[in-house]
Motif scaffolding. Structure first.
Motif, PDB file in Angstrom:
ATOM      1  N   ALA A  64      -7.472  15.810   6.261  1.00 56.10           N
ATOM      2  CA  ALA A  64      -6.787  15.905   4.974  1.00 56.10           C
ATOM      3  C   ALA A  64      -5.903  14.676   4.811  1.00 56.10           C
ATOM      4  CB  ALA A  64      -5.939  17.172   4.902  1.00 56.10           C
ATOM      5  N   LEU A  65      -5.806  14.204   3.592  1.00 56.88           N
ATOM      6  CA  LEU A  65      -4.933  13.084   3.235  1.00 56.88           C
ATOM      7  C   LEU A  65      -3.804  13.608   2.367  1.00 56.88           C
ATOM      8  CD1 LEU A  65      -7.588  10.415   2.172  1.00 56.88           C
ATOM      9  CD2 LEU A  65      -6.153  10.369   4.211  1.00 56.88           C
ATOM     10  N   HIS A  66      -2.593  13.160   2.661  1.00 61.62           N
ATOM     11  CA  HIS A  66      -1.420  13.553   1.890  1.00 61.62           C
ATOM     12  C   HIS A  66      -0.734  12.297   1.380  1.00 61.62           C
ATOM     13  CE1 HIS A  66      -2.208  16.717   4.824  1.00 61.62           C
ATOM     14  NE2 HIS A  66      -1.686  17.559   3.947  1.00 61.62           N
ATOM     15  N   LEU A  67      -0.605  12.175   0.059  1.00 60.12           N
ATOM     16  CA  LEU A  67       0.124  11.055  -0.519  1.00 60.12           C
ATOM     17  C   LEU A  67       1.604  11.421  -0.506  1.00 60.12           C
ATOM     18  CD1 LEU A  67      -0.023   8.273  -1.884  1.00 60.12           C
ATOM     19  CD2 LEU A  67      -0.227   9.485  -4.076  1.00 60.12           C
ATOM     20  N   LEU A  68       2.417  10.557   0.099  1.00 59.91           N
ATOM     21  CA  LEU A  68       3.830  10.843   0.262  1.00 59.91           C
ATOM     22  C   LEU A  68       4.675  10.106  -0.771  1.00 59.91           C
ATOM     23  CD1 LEU A  68       4.143  10.611   4.155  1.00 59.91           C
ATOM     24  CD2 LEU A  68       3.672  12.625   2.732  1.00 59.91           C
ATOM     25  N   GLY A  69       5.786  10.737  -1.136  1.00 63.77           N
ATOM     26  CA  GLY A  69       6.795  10.125  -1.990  1.00 63.77           C
ATOM     27  C   GLY A  69       8.025   9.806  -1.163  1.00 63.77           C
ATOM     28  N   GLN A  79       4.423  19.948   0.566  1.00 63.55           N
ATOM     29  CA  GLN A  79       5.563  19.131   0.164  1.00 63.55           C
ATOM     30  C   GLN A  79       5.180  17.701  -0.216  1.00 63.55           C
ATOM     31  OE1 GLN A  79       5.019  20.620   3.178  1.00 63.55           O
ATOM     32  NE2 GLN A  79       6.638  20.021   4.574  1.00 63.55           N
ATOM     33  N   ALA A  80       3.952  17.279   0.058  1.00 62.86           N
ATOM     34  CA  ALA A  80       3.490  15.949  -0.348  1.00 62.86           C
ATOM     35  C   ALA A  80       3.298  15.911  -1.869  1.00 62.86           C
ATOM     36  CB  ALA A  80       2.185  15.615   0.354  1.00 62.86           C
ATOM     37  N   ILE A  81       3.202  14.714  -2.430  1.00 61.36           N
ATOM     38  CA  ILE A  81       2.895  14.569  -3.859  1.00 61.36           C
ATOM     39  C   ILE A  81       1.573  15.266  -4.162  1.00 61.36           C
ATOM     40  CG2 ILE A  81       2.190  12.908  -5.621  1.00 61.36           C
ATOM     41  CD1 ILE A  81       4.223  10.956  -4.489  1.00 61.36           C
ATOM     42  N   GLY A  82       0.675  15.176  -3.250  1.00 58.46           N
ATOM     43  CA  GLY A  82      -0.615  15.828  -3.388  1.00 58.46           C
ATOM     44  C   GLY A  82      -1.432  15.637  -2.136  1.00 58.46           C
ATOM     45  N   TRP A  83      -2.559  16.347  -2.054  1.00 55.43           N
ATOM     46  CA  TRP A  83      -3.406  16.251  -0.872  1.00 55.43           C
ATOM     47  C   TRP A  83      -4.880  16.274  -1.266  1.00 55.43           C
ATOM     48  CZ3 TRP A  83      -6.396  20.534  -0.854  1.00 55.43           C
ATOM     49  CH2 TRP A  83      -5.863  21.739  -1.298  1.00 55.43           C
ATOM     50  N   LEU A  84      -5.693  15.734  -0.381  1.00 58.27           N
ATOM     51  CA  LEU A  84      -7.147  15.741  -0.507  1.00 58.27           C
ATOM     52  C   LEU A  84      -7.720  16.295   0.788  1.00 58.27           C
ATOM     53  CD1 LEU A  84      -7.600  12.115  -1.915  1.00 58.27           C
ATOM     54  CD2 LEU A  84      -7.553  14.250  -3.238  1.00 58.27           C
ATOM     55  N   ASP A  85      -8.552  17.319   0.693  1.00 61.43           N
ATOM     56  CA  ASP A  85      -9.194  17.924   1.853  1.00 61.43           C
ATOM     57  C   ASP A  85     -10.601  17.322   1.936  1.00 61.43           C
ATOM     58  OD1 ASP A  85      -9.405  19.604   4.027  1.00 61.43           O
ATOM     59  OD2 ASP A  85      -9.615  21.452   2.862  1.00 61.43           O
ATOM     60  N   ARG A 128       0.809  -1.215   0.000  1.00 57.84           N
ATOM     61  CA  ARG A 128       0.000   0.000   0.000  1.00 57.84           C
ATOM     62  C   ARG A 128       0.841   1.264   0.000  1.00 57.84           C
ATOM     63  NH1 ARG A 128      -4.999   0.313   1.064  1.00 57.84           N
ATOM     64  NH2 ARG A 128      -6.330  -1.429   1.404  1.00 57.84           N
ATOM     65  N   GLU A 129       0.227   2.324  -0.513  1.00 60.17           N
ATOM     66  CA  GLU A 129       0.847   3.640  -0.476  1.00 60.17           C
ATOM     67  C   GLU A 129       0.840   4.148   0.963  1.00 60.17           C
ATOM     68  OE1 GLU A 129      -2.065   3.104  -2.191  1.00 60.17           O
ATOM     69  OE2 GLU A 129      -1.223   2.703  -4.167  1.00 60.17           O
ATOM     70  N   VAL A 130       1.788   5.036   1.262  1.00 56.06           N
ATOM     71  CA  VAL A 130       1.873   5.641   2.582  1.00 56.06           C
ATOM     72  C   VAL A 130       1.149   6.986   2.532  1.00 56.06           C
ATOM     73  CG1 VAL A 130       3.424   6.549   4.355  1.00 56.06           C
ATOM     74  CG2 VAL A 130       4.029   4.466   3.102  1.00 56.06           C
ATOM     75  N   TRP A 131       0.165   7.148   3.419  1.00 57.26           N
ATOM     76  CA  TRP A 131      -0.638   8.373   3.496  1.00 57.26           C
ATOM     77  C   TRP A 131      -0.438   9.027   4.859  1.00 57.26           C
ATOM     78  CZ3 TRP A 131      -3.785  10.295  -0.379  1.00 57.26           C
ATOM     79  CH2 TRP A 131      -4.047   9.439  -1.462  1.00 57.26           C
ATOM     80  N   LEU A 132      -0.375  10.338   4.852  1.00 52.74           N
ATOM     81  CA  LEU A 132      -0.359  11.135   6.069  1.00 52.74           C
ATOM     82  C   LEU A 132      -1.748  11.732   6.231  1.00 52.74           C
ATOM     83  CD1 LEU A 132       0.847  12.852   8.390  1.00 52.74           C
ATOM     84  CD2 LEU A 132       1.732  14.398   6.629  1.00 52.74           C
ATOM     85  N   VAL A 133      -2.369  11.531   7.389  1.00 47.68           N
ATOM     86  CA  VAL A 133      -3.681  12.097   7.700  1.00 47.68           C
ATOM     87  C   VAL A 133      -3.467  13.240   8.683  1.00 47.68           C
ATOM     88  CG1 VAL A 133      -5.963  11.661   8.691  1.00 47.68           C
ATOM     89  CG2 VAL A 133      -4.793   9.849   7.433  1.00 47.68           C
TER      90      VAL A 133
END
Length: 193
Positions: A69-74, A112-118, A15-20
């Motif tokens: 918010a979700l942040h997809l990390l690289g 700084q994340a690849i992208g985020w979702l609010d 799975r991808e690593v997400w920051l909440v």
């Protein structure tokens, strides 16, 4: 039940690593999520499902604000994994020194994340050890393109002390979660009977 088979099947996943992140009542927090999934096939109505353990400050903030918010990390953001995954927001400001802003829901957003979702919570389900949140994606941004950090790659890149701490915390969380799941099943069985 064959727990070994379940473990083997789950071990194949990467799975991808997400920051909440979340904020409420002047407090903010964040954690590295172990369960994030897209929950809609309709591009115009994006939704996600996130599972958060009840013992975390971030869970409390999501409960209070009904948003996150979700942040997809690289790989280049792996330091955020250690910052948000190895300590508690109850002990320190995990956002200190980071460029943070808020948008539609008030949740902290990190560019700084690849992208985020609010996201705004639409529904929740108590599953004993976790609360599963179904959320509407209110806004999103891709800040740059690159491959997402995956769980296996994160473990490969972890310094020995961080890897040891991740394993220690996983063991503690597993014990705590097992108790919560069994208590929830017991309550559910009593309510059905």
């Amino acid at each position: 039940m064959d727990a070994t088979a379940a473990s083997a099947l789950f071990a194949w996943l990467n799975r991808e690593v997400w920051l909440v992140t979340a904020a409420a009542d002047g407090l903010r927090g964040g954690l590295i999520a172990t369960f994030v999934s897209e929950a809609s096939l309709v591009p115009e109505l994006p939704r996600v499902v996130v599972g958060l353990a009840r013992q975390h400050r971030t869970w409390e903030l999501v409960q209070a604000s009904r948003a996150f918010a979700l942040h997809l990390l690289g790989e280049e953001q792996i330091e955020l994994v250690w910052r948000f995954g190895l300590s508690s927001a109850r002990d320190a400001d995990k956002f200190a020194g980071l460029d943070v802003h808020a948008d539609a829901t008030g949740s902290p957003l990190l560019e700084q994340a690849i992208g985020w979702l609010d996201c705004r919570v639409e529904a929740s389900l108590d599953s004993g050890d976790r609360t599963l949140y179904l959320a509407e994606v209110m806004q999103g941004r891709v800040t740059h393109y690159g491959p997402p950090l995956t769980t296996k790659r994160m473990l490969e890149l972890a310094p020995p002390d961080h890897l040891a701490e991740l394993k220690r915390q996983r063991h503690l969380d597993s014990s705590r979660d097992a108790e919560a799941i069994l208590a929830w099943r017991h309550r559910s069985t009593k309510e059905e009977g």
